[in-house]
Each structure stands twice: as structure tokens, then as C-alpha cells.
Design a protein around this motif. Structure first.
Motif, PDB file in Angstrom:
ATOM      1  N   ILE A 170     -11.622   4.625  10.550  1.00  0.00           N
ATOM      2  CA  ILE A 170     -10.733   5.314   9.627  1.00  0.00           C
ATOM      3  C   ILE A 170     -10.510   4.426   8.410  1.00  0.00           C
ATOM      4  O   ILE A 170     -10.526   3.205   8.523  1.00  0.00           O
ATOM      5  CB  ILE A 170      -9.402   5.681  10.329  1.00  0.00           C
ATOM      6  CG1 ILE A 170      -8.593   6.664   9.502  1.00  0.00           C
ATOM      7  CG2 ILE A 170      -8.607   4.452  10.675  1.00  0.00           C
ATOM      8  CD1 ILE A 170      -7.434   7.291  10.270  1.00  0.00           C
ATOM      9  N   THR A 171     -10.344   5.045   7.265  1.00  0.00           N
ATOM     10  CA  THR A 171     -10.047   4.296   6.048  1.00  0.00           C
ATOM     11  C   THR A 171      -8.732   4.800   5.476  1.00  0.00           C
ATOM     12  O   THR A 171      -8.549   6.005   5.316  1.00  0.00           O
ATOM     13  CB  THR A 171     -11.174   4.445   5.010  1.00  0.00           C
ATOM     14  OG1 THR A 171     -12.395   4.012   5.602  1.00  0.00           O
ATOM     15  CG2 THR A 171     -10.893   3.608   3.779  1.00  0.00           C
ATOM     16  N   VAL A 172      -7.834   3.872   5.203  1.00  0.00           N
ATOM     17  CA  VAL A 172      -6.528   4.190   4.627  1.00  0.00           C
ATOM     18  C   VAL A 172      -6.581   3.801   3.152  1.00  0.00           C
ATOM     19  O   VAL A 172      -6.979   2.691   2.814  1.00  0.00           O
ATOM     20  CB  VAL A 172      -5.405   3.415   5.353  1.00  0.00           C
ATOM     21  CG1 VAL A 172      -4.050   3.767   4.773  1.00  0.00           C
ATOM     22  CG2 VAL A 172      -5.453   3.691   6.852  1.00  0.00           C
ATOM     23  N   PHE A 173      -6.198   4.744   2.293  1.00  0.00           N
ATOM     24  CA  PHE A 173      -6.247   4.534   0.850  1.00  0.00           C
ATOM     25  C   PHE A 173      -4.866   4.579   0.234  1.00  0.00           C
ATOM     26  O   PHE A 173      -3.975   5.267   0.727  1.00  0.00           O
ATOM     27  CB  PHE A 173      -7.073   5.644   0.169  1.00  0.00           C
ATOM     28  CG  PHE A 173      -8.535   5.577   0.425  1.00  0.00           C
ATOM     29  CD1 PHE A 173      -9.358   4.786  -0.362  1.00  0.00           C
ATOM     30  CD2 PHE A 173      -9.106   6.329   1.435  1.00  0.00           C
ATOM     31  CE1 PHE A 173     -10.724   4.738  -0.139  1.00  0.00           C
ATOM     32  CE2 PHE A 173     -10.468   6.298   1.667  1.00  0.00           C
ATOM     33  CZ  PHE A 173     -11.282   5.500   0.874  1.00  0.00           C
ATOM     34  N   GLY A 174      -4.728   3.889  -0.895  1.00  0.00           N
ATOM     35  CA  GLY A 174      -3.624   4.122  -1.800  1.00  0.00           C
ATOM     36  C   GLY A 174      -2.346   3.357  -1.557  1.00  0.00           C
ATOM     37  O   GLY A 174      -2.275   2.379  -0.818  1.00  0.00           O
ATOM     38  N   SER A 175      -1.304   3.858  -2.213  1.00  0.00           N
ATOM     39  CA  SER A 175      -0.026   3.147  -2.288  1.00  0.00           C
ATOM     40  C   SER A 175       0.754   3.140  -0.980  1.00  0.00           C
ATOM     41  O   SER A 175       1.733   2.398  -0.866  1.00  0.00           O
ATOM     42  CB  SER A 175       0.837   3.745  -3.400  1.00  0.00           C
ATOM     43  OG  SER A 175       1.091   5.108  -3.139  1.00  0.00           O
ATOM     44  N   CYS A 176       0.336   3.905   0.032  1.00  0.00           N
ATOM     45  CA  CYS A 176       1.017   3.826   1.330  1.00  0.00           C
ATOM     46  C   CYS A 176       0.879   2.421   1.922  1.00  0.00           C
ATOM     47  O   CYS A 176       1.651   2.037   2.808  1.00  0.00           O
ATOM     48  CB  CYS A 176       0.506   4.885   2.296  1.00  0.00           C
ATOM     49  SG  CYS A 176      -1.216   4.675   2.782  1.00  0.00           S
ATOM     50  N   LEU A 177      -0.062   1.629   1.407  1.00  0.00           N
ATOM     51  CA  LEU A 177      -0.254   0.256   1.893  1.00  0.00           C
ATOM     52  C   LEU A 177       0.583  -0.770   1.125  1.00  0.00           C
ATOM     53  O   LEU A 177       0.668  -1.923   1.532  1.00  0.00           O
ATOM     54  CB  LEU A 177      -1.733  -0.122   1.835  1.00  0.00           C
ATOM     55  CG  LEU A 177      -2.610   0.637   2.842  1.00  0.00           C
ATOM     56  CD1 LEU A 177      -4.083   0.476   2.506  1.00  0.00           C
ATOM     57  CD2 LEU A 177      -2.314   0.181   4.246  1.00  0.00           C
ATOM     58  N   ASP A 178       1.220  -0.360   0.026  1.00  0.00           N
ATOM     59  CA  ASP A 178       2.055  -1.288  -0.758  1.00  0.00           C
ATOM     60  C   ASP A 178       3.077  -2.030   0.102  1.00  0.00           C
ATOM     61  O   ASP A 178       3.217  -3.251  -0.021  1.00  0.00           O
ATOM     62  CB  ASP A 178       2.779  -0.562  -1.897  1.00  0.00           C
ATOM     63  CG  ASP A 178       1.864  -0.136  -3.037  1.00  0.00           C
ATOM     64  OD1 ASP A 178       0.634  -0.357  -2.953  1.00  0.00           O
ATOM     65  OD2 ASP A 178       2.384   0.451  -4.007  1.00  0.00           O
ATOM     66  N   PRO A 179       3.820  -1.345   0.992  1.00  0.00           N
ATOM     67  CA  PRO A 179       4.825  -2.065   1.790  1.00  0.00           C
ATOM     68  C   PRO A 179       4.218  -3.135   2.713  1.00  0.00           C
ATOM     69  O   PRO A 179       4.855  -4.150   2.978  1.00  0.00           O
ATOM     70  CB  PRO A 179       5.494  -0.975   2.618  1.00  0.00           C
ATOM     71  CG  PRO A 179       5.230   0.298   1.894  1.00  0.00           C
ATOM     72  CD  PRO A 179       3.902   0.108   1.224  1.00  0.00           C
ATOM     73  N   PHE A 180       2.996  -2.937   3.171  1.00  0.00           N
ATOM     74  CA  PHE A 180       2.364  -3.900   4.071  1.00  0.00           C
ATOM     75  C   PHE A 180       1.898  -5.145   3.316  1.00  0.00           C
ATOM     76  O   PHE A 180       1.957  -6.252   3.840  1.00  0.00           O
ATOM     77  CB  PHE A 180       1.187  -3.265   4.816  1.00  0.00           C
ATOM     78  CG  PHE A 180       1.616  -2.186   5.759  1.00  0.00           C
ATOM     79  CD1 PHE A 180       2.127  -2.496   7.006  1.00  0.00           C
ATOM     80  CD2 PHE A 180       1.542  -0.855   5.389  1.00  0.00           C
ATOM     81  CE1 PHE A 180       2.544  -1.505   7.876  1.00  0.00           C
ATOM     82  CE2 PHE A 180       1.953   0.149   6.244  1.00  0.00           C
ATOM     83  CZ  PHE A 180       2.456  -0.176   7.484  1.00  0.00           C
ATOM     84  N   PHE A 181       1.417  -4.948   2.090  1.00  0.00           N
ATOM     85  CA  PHE A 181       0.941  -6.068   1.290  1.00  0.00           C
ATOM     86  C   PHE A 181       2.056  -6.678   0.450  1.00  0.00           C
ATOM     87  O   PHE A 181       1.932  -7.795  -0.028  1.00  0.00           O
ATOM     88  CB  PHE A 181      -0.217  -5.630   0.390  1.00  0.00           C
ATOM     89  CG  PHE A 181      -1.507  -5.434   1.143  1.00  0.00           C
ATOM     90  CD1 PHE A 181      -2.375  -6.494   1.345  1.00  0.00           C
ATOM     91  CD2 PHE A 181      -1.855  -4.195   1.657  1.00  0.00           C
ATOM     92  CE1 PHE A 181      -3.560  -6.329   2.034  1.00  0.00           C
ATOM     93  CE2 PHE A 181      -3.043  -4.017   2.346  1.00  0.00           C
ATOM     94  CZ  PHE A 181      -3.898  -5.082   2.542  1.00  0.00           C
ATOM     95  N   GLY A 182       3.122  -5.927   0.231  1.00  0.00           N
ATOM     96  CA  GLY A 182       4.262  -6.440  -0.522  1.00  0.00           C
ATOM     97  C   GLY A 182       4.141  -6.310  -2.027  1.00  0.00           C
ATOM     98  O   GLY A 182       5.079  -6.627  -2.750  1.00  0.00           O
ATOM     99  N   VAL A 183       2.986  -5.866  -2.498  1.00  0.00           N
ATOM    100  CA  VAL A 183       2.738  -5.662  -3.932  1.00  0.00           C
ATOM    101  C   VAL A 183       1.766  -4.489  -4.085  1.00  0.00           C
ATOM    102  O   VAL A 183       1.126  -4.072  -3.130  1.00  0.00           O
ATOM    103  CB  VAL A 183       2.123  -6.909  -4.616  1.00  0.00           C
ATOM    104  CG1 VAL A 183       3.074  -8.086  -4.638  1.00  0.00           C
ATOM    105  CG2 VAL A 183       0.812  -7.305  -3.962  1.00  0.00           C
ATOM    106  N   THR A 184       1.650  -4.013  -5.311  1.00  0.00           N
ATOM    107  CA  THR A 184       0.656  -2.981  -5.580  1.00  0.00           C
ATOM    108  C   THR A 184      -0.747  -3.588  -5.501  1.00  0.00           C
ATOM    109  O   THR A 184      -0.912  -4.809  -5.573  1.00  0.00           O
ATOM    110  CB  THR A 184       0.852  -2.373  -6.979  1.00  0.00           C
ATOM    111  OG1 THR A 184       0.618  -3.401  -7.953  1.00  0.00           O
ATOM    112  CG2 THR A 184       2.248  -1.775  -7.140  1.00  0.00           C
TER     113      THR A 184
END
Length: 130
Positions: free
Chosen positions: A72-86
Motif C-alpha cells: 500500500i502507498t500512503v500519499f499526501g498531508s495525512c503524513l504531516d503529523p507523523f513527520f512533524g512537518v510538511t
């Protein structure tokens, strides 16, 4: 695709690659072709100056529910909280870090980032919208 969206509770088994963001077309979200001054999108034909490129997260995972394995590939800004930045901010940080190290391969993330992403995701259970 029939347009039906389902939720899948699954655990992350592995991270499939170390490239966590990409230069993205703002019209169609496809990967852009970059040179030192310009960008172009092969899918929709959008062009512009390289300094105006936006970045988007792309996290490829191998996941498992109780019975099956999935890629599976997850795209976009839903990952911002995990990385802490855009994605754009992370790209700038990685670019600065690679310049300090004299690294020429800008597609691969530094090992410390890869380890941090693995620690954050591998073995954890998430609900994926598929």
C-alpha cells in the motif's frame, strides 16, 4: 474501481523504499521531472520554475491484517503529523543535510531518517482507507 471505499485495520510489516517525498504537480499530483531551472509534468503538461516546486509525501508500506499481506502507498498531508512537518519542509531539511554531508544522491533519505520512519511505523497498527 467501483468507488467504494473500505477501511482496513492492519499492521505495518516493512517500509518498501527510502524515498518519502517527491516533487508533485499541483494539478494532478504526478511526479514532476526537474532540472536545475524548470519542472514539467509528463501527465498533464504543467511546467514552471524549479524554485516553485511543491513536494508531497509518498510512503510505500507492506502491511498485514489477520489473513493477508498488502502493498500500500500512503500519499499526501495525512503524513504531516507523523513527520512533524510538511513534505516541502522535510525536503528542504534533507537538502540542507545532504549539502552539509556532500551527498550527491538526493533521492535517498539519510539512514537516520529511514530508521526514524521504521521505528514510527513498523509493528504499529493503523486503519487505512482503501
Amino acid at each position: 474501481m467501483n468507488g467504494v471505499r473500505e477501511l482496513l485495520a492492519a499492521s505495518v510489516i516493512s517500509i518498501q523504499n527510502s524515498c518519502f517525498f517527491y516533487p508533485a504537480c499541483q494539478k494532478c499530483f504526478s511526479r514532476l521531472i526537474l532540472d536545475s531551472r524548470r519542472f514539467s509534468c509528463l501527465k498533464c503538461g504543467c511546467t514552471g520554475e524549479a524554485k516553485d516546486v511543491s513536494y508531497r509525501y509518498r510512503l510505500s508500506l507492506k502491511i498485514a491484517d489477520t489473513n493477508n499481506l498488502f502493498d500500500i502507498t500512503v500519499f499526501g498531508s495525512c503524513l504531516d503529523p507523523f513527520f512533524g512537518v510538511t513534505a516541502g519542509n522535510l525536503q528542504r531539511c534533507m537538502q540542507d543535510f545532504n549539502q552539509l554531508l556532500g551527498e550527491t544522491n538526493t533521492d535517498a533519505s539519510p539512514e537516520a531518517l529511514v530508521q526514524a520512519v521504521e521505528t514510527c511505523f513498523i509493528g504499529k497498527r493503523f486503519i487505512f482507507g482503501v
